[in-house]
Design a protein around this motif. Structure first.
Motif, mmCIF file in Angstrom:
data_model
loop_
_atom_site.group_PDB
_atom_site.id
_atom_site.type_symbol
_atom_site.label_atom_id
_atom_site.label_comp_id
_atom_site.label_asym_id
_atom_site.label_seq_id
_atom_site.Cartn_x
_atom_site.Cartn_y
_atom_site.Cartn_z
ATOM 1 N N ILE A 1 8.384 -0.616 -3.693
ATOM 2 C CA ILE A 1 7.429 -0.706 -2.581
ATOM 3 C C ILE A 1 7.986 -0.028 -1.328
ATOM 4 C CG2 ILE A 1 6.289 -2.331 -1.009
ATOM 5 C CD1 ILE A 1 5.942 -4.153 -3.536
ATOM 6 N N GLN A 2 9.257 -0.241 -1.027
ATOM 7 C CA GLN A 2 9.850 0.373 0.163
ATOM 8 C C GLN A 2 9.887 1.896 0.076
ATOM 9 O OE1 GLN A 2 13.669 -1.507 0.643
ATOM 10 N NE2 GLN A 2 12.786 -3.278 1.657
ATOM 11 N N ASN A 3 9.830 2.405 -1.125
ATOM 12 C CA ASN A 3 9.887 3.855 -1.291
ATOM 13 C C ASN A 3 8.524 4.454 -1.623
ATOM 14 O OD1 ASN A 3 12.802 4.910 -1.037
ATOM 15 N ND2 ASN A 3 12.975 2.938 -2.076
ATOM 16 N N GLY A 4 7.464 3.700 -1.335
ATOM 17 C CA GLY A 4 6.128 4.261 -1.403
ATOM 18 C C GLY A 4 5.331 4.012 -2.667
ATOM 19 N N ALA A 5 5.850 3.210 -3.589
ATOM 20 C CA ALA A 5 5.076 2.925 -4.805
ATOM 21 C C ALA A 5 3.855 2.088 -4.447
ATOM 22 C CB ALA A 5 5.938 2.176 -5.829
ATOM 23 N N SER A 6 2.826 2.235 -5.218
ATOM 24 C CA SER A 6 1.612 1.445 -5.035
ATOM 25 C C SER A 6 1.911 -0.023 -5.340
ATOM 26 C CB SER A 6 0.533 1.969 -5.992
ATOM 27 O OG SER A 6 -0.438 0.988 -6.241
ATOM 28 N N ILE A 7 1.490 -0.889 -4.430
ATOM 29 C CA ILE A 7 1.707 -2.324 -4.655
ATOM 30 C C ILE A 7 0.968 -2.775 -5.909
ATOM 31 C CG2 ILE A 7 1.296 -4.631 -3.702
ATOM 32 C CD1 ILE A 7 1.816 -3.364 -0.922
ATOM 33 N N LYS A 8 -0.194 -2.207 -6.155
ATOM 34 C CA LYS A 8 -0.964 -2.549 -7.360
ATOM 35 C C LYS A 8 -0.178 -2.167 -8.618
ATOM 36 C CE LYS A 8 -4.637 -4.073 -9.453
ATOM 37 N NZ LYS A 8 -4.963 -5.496 -9.440
ATOM 38 N N ASP A 9 0.464 -0.997 -8.608
ATOM 39 C CA ASP A 9 1.259 -0.593 -9.762
ATOM 40 C C ASP A 9 2.440 -1.535 -9.967
ATOM 41 O OD1 ASP A 9 1.898 1.325 -11.931
ATOM 42 O OD2 ASP A 9 3.703 1.633 -10.722
ATOM 43 N N VAL A 10 3.094 -1.920 -8.883
ATOM 44 C CA VAL A 10 4.224 -2.849 -8.989
ATOM 45 C C VAL A 10 3.745 -4.184 -9.557
ATOM 46 C CG1 VAL A 10 6.021 -4.088 -7.715
ATOM 47 C CG2 VAL A 10 5.523 -1.686 -7.164
ATOM 48 N N GLN A 11 2.588 -4.650 -9.111
ATOM 49 C CA GLN A 11 2.016 -5.888 -9.641
ATOM 50 C C GLN A 11 1.863 -5.793 -11.158
ATOM 51 O OE1 GLN A 11 -2.117 -6.450 -8.660
ATOM 52 N NE2 GLN A 11 -2.332 -8.115 -10.119
ATOM 53 N N LEU A 12 1.303 -4.693 -11.628
ATOM 54 C CA LEU A 12 1.085 -4.513 -13.067
ATOM 55 C C LEU A 12 2.405 -4.373 -13.815
ATOM 56 C CD1 LEU A 12 -2.018 -2.146 -12.886
ATOM 57 C CD2 LEU A 12 -1.983 -4.624 -13.337
ATOM 58 N N ARG A 13 3.386 -3.667 -13.227
ATOM 59 C CA ARG A 13 4.705 -3.528 -13.861
ATOM 60 C C ARG A 13 5.362 -4.885 -14.080
ATOM 61 N NH1 ARG A 13 6.919 1.322 -14.257
ATOM 62 N NH2 ARG A 13 9.058 0.570 -14.321
ATOM 63 N N LEU A 14 5.191 -5.778 -13.089
ATOM 64 C CA LEU A 14 5.816 -7.093 -13.171
ATOM 65 C C LEU A 14 5.012 -8.084 -14.011
ATOM 66 C CD1 LEU A 14 7.038 -7.523 -9.481
ATOM 67 C CD2 LEU A 14 8.359 -6.758 -11.467
ATOM 68 N N GLY A 15 3.769 -7.733 -14.315
ATOM 69 C CA GLY A 15 2.945 -8.604 -15.134
ATOM 70 C C GLY A 15 2.346 -9.769 -14.377
ATOM 71 N N HIS A 16 2.092 -9.574 -13.084
ATOM 72 C CA HIS A 16 1.500 -10.635 -12.280
ATOM 73 C C HIS A 16 -0.021 -10.620 -12.373
ATOM 74 C CE1 HIS A 16 5.231 -10.615 -9.471
ATOM 75 N NE2 HIS A 16 5.408 -11.396 -10.519
ATOM 76 N N ALA A 17 -0.611 -11.800 -12.456
ATOM 77 C CA ALA A 17 -2.067 -11.911 -12.450
ATOM 78 C C ALA A 17 -2.613 -11.606 -11.059
ATOM 79 C CB ALA A 17 -2.487 -13.313 -12.885
ATOM 80 N N SER A 18 -1.853 -11.963 -10.041
ATOM 81 C CA SER A 18 -2.292 -11.801 -8.659
ATOM 82 C C SER A 18 -1.325 -10.926 -7.875
ATOM 83 C CB SER A 18 -2.385 -13.177 -7.990
ATOM 84 O OG SER A 18 -2.499 -13.048 -6.597
ATOM 85 N N ILE A 19 -1.878 -10.035 -7.080
ATOM 86 C CA ILE A 19 -1.052 -9.192 -6.216
ATOM 87 C C ILE A 19 -0.338 -10.037 -5.165
ATOM 88 C CG2 ILE A 19 -2.725 -8.586 -4.415
ATOM 89 C CD1 ILE A 19 -1.767 -5.623 -4.925
ATOM 90 N N LYS A 20 -0.888 -11.220 -4.875
ATOM 91 C CA LYS A 20 -0.284 -12.141 -3.905
ATOM 92 C C LYS A 20 1.131 -12.540 -4.347
ATOM 93 C CE LYS A 20 -1.194 -16.475 -1.525
ATOM 94 N NZ LYS A 20 -2.067 -17.634 -1.392
ATOM 95 N N TYR B 1 11.407 -7.962 3.507
ATOM 96 C CA TYR B 1 11.366 -7.126 4.699
ATOM 97 C C TYR B 1 12.606 -6.245 4.787
ATOM 98 C CZ TYR B 1 11.578 -5.588 9.484
ATOM 99 O OH TYR B 1 11.679 -4.794 10.591
ATOM 100 N N ASN B 2 12.373 -5.019 5.234
ATOM 101 C CA ASN B 2 13.459 -4.066 5.464
ATOM 102 C C ASN B 2 13.094 -3.299 6.725
ATOM 103 O OD1 ASN B 2 14.754 -1.449 5.455
ATOM 104 N ND2 ASN B 2 15.331 -1.840 3.335
ATOM 105 N N LYS B 3 14.028 -3.220 7.678
ATOM 106 C CA LYS B 3 13.687 -2.565 8.942
ATOM 107 C C LYS B 3 13.350 -1.086 8.754
ATOM 108 C CE LYS B 3 18.105 -1.250 10.968
ATOM 109 N NZ LYS B 3 18.970 -1.414 12.116
ATOM 110 N N ASN B 4 13.803 -0.482 7.666
ATOM 111 C CA ASN B 4 13.412 0.903 7.377
ATOM 112 C C ASN B 4 11.904 1.012 7.143
ATOM 113 O OD1 ASN B 4 16.059 1.750 7.582
ATOM 114 N ND2 ASN B 4 16.438 1.621 5.382
ATOM 115 N N ALA B 5 11.322 -0.063 6.618
ATOM 116 C CA ALA B 5 9.875 -0.065 6.393
ATOM 117 C C ALA B 5 9.129 0.011 7.719
ATOM 118 C CB ALA B 5 9.464 -1.307 5.612
#
Length: 169
Positions: free
Chosen positions: A120-139, A148-152
């Motif tokens: 996520i910090q390097n620009g990946a889609s949050i939706k894609d990360v959700q699917l990669r992790l197998g979460h039912a909810s993006i929440k 949190y990262n101050k670079n963000a």
């Protein structure tokens, strides 16, 4: 559980995918391969060339070791030096060695947190990360696996600066 349940037929080297469709659990004192917790946990994800190469090398090593010891090559990816499938407890104990040797609070699940956060910090889609992790909810992905990262914050400022400067061109 998902990691130690992986088998070689879960890897598609040609299409660079990894299929997660099982997990290892402890049931009545015995480790068993079972279905994942939820339907969202069953997924196929793309994997990078670096991981493909590491997996190819490990498969070759397993096959060589099996041949040297007159064994059948394992179907499991995560094996010990005797080519037996490792368990969740095995991984936990290895992580404890890392924790003790390096003096950091480390457990295997932190790699999942790091994976999601770095993507996520390097620009990946949050939706894609959700699917990669197998979460039912993006929440779940946002609240549990991102940090949190101050670079963000600086990246947000840079984006806004770019937006505002478009009109000046």
């Amino acid at each position: 559980g998902e990691t130690v349940a992986l088998e070689w037929d879960d890897i598609d080297f040609e299409n660079k995918t990894l299929r997660i469709n099982k997990t290892m659990i402890r049931l009545k004192g015995e480790y068993v391969i079972n279905t994942p917790k939820t339907k969202h946990s069953v997924r196929t994800i793309l994997i990078c060339d670096t991981l493909i190469n590491i997996l190819r090398d490990w498969k070759t090593t397993q096959e060589r070791m099996a041949k040297e010891h007159d064994l059948i090559p394992p179907t499991a990816i995560c094996t010990n030096r005797q080519l037996n499938r490792v368990t969740n407890t095995y991984i936990t104990r290895r992580c404890q060695f890392i924790k003790d040797d390096l003096g950091i609070d480390f457990h295997y699940h932190l790699l999942r947190h790091s994976h999601a956060t770095l993507l996520i910090q390097n620009g990946a889609s949050i939706k894609d990360v959700q699917l990669r992790l197998g979460h039912a909810s993006i929440k779940s992905t946002l609240e549990i696996y991102t940090h949190y990262n101050k670079n963000a914050s600086q990246k947000s400022i840079d984006i806004m600066e770019d937006i505002l400067n478009v009109d000046k061109s």
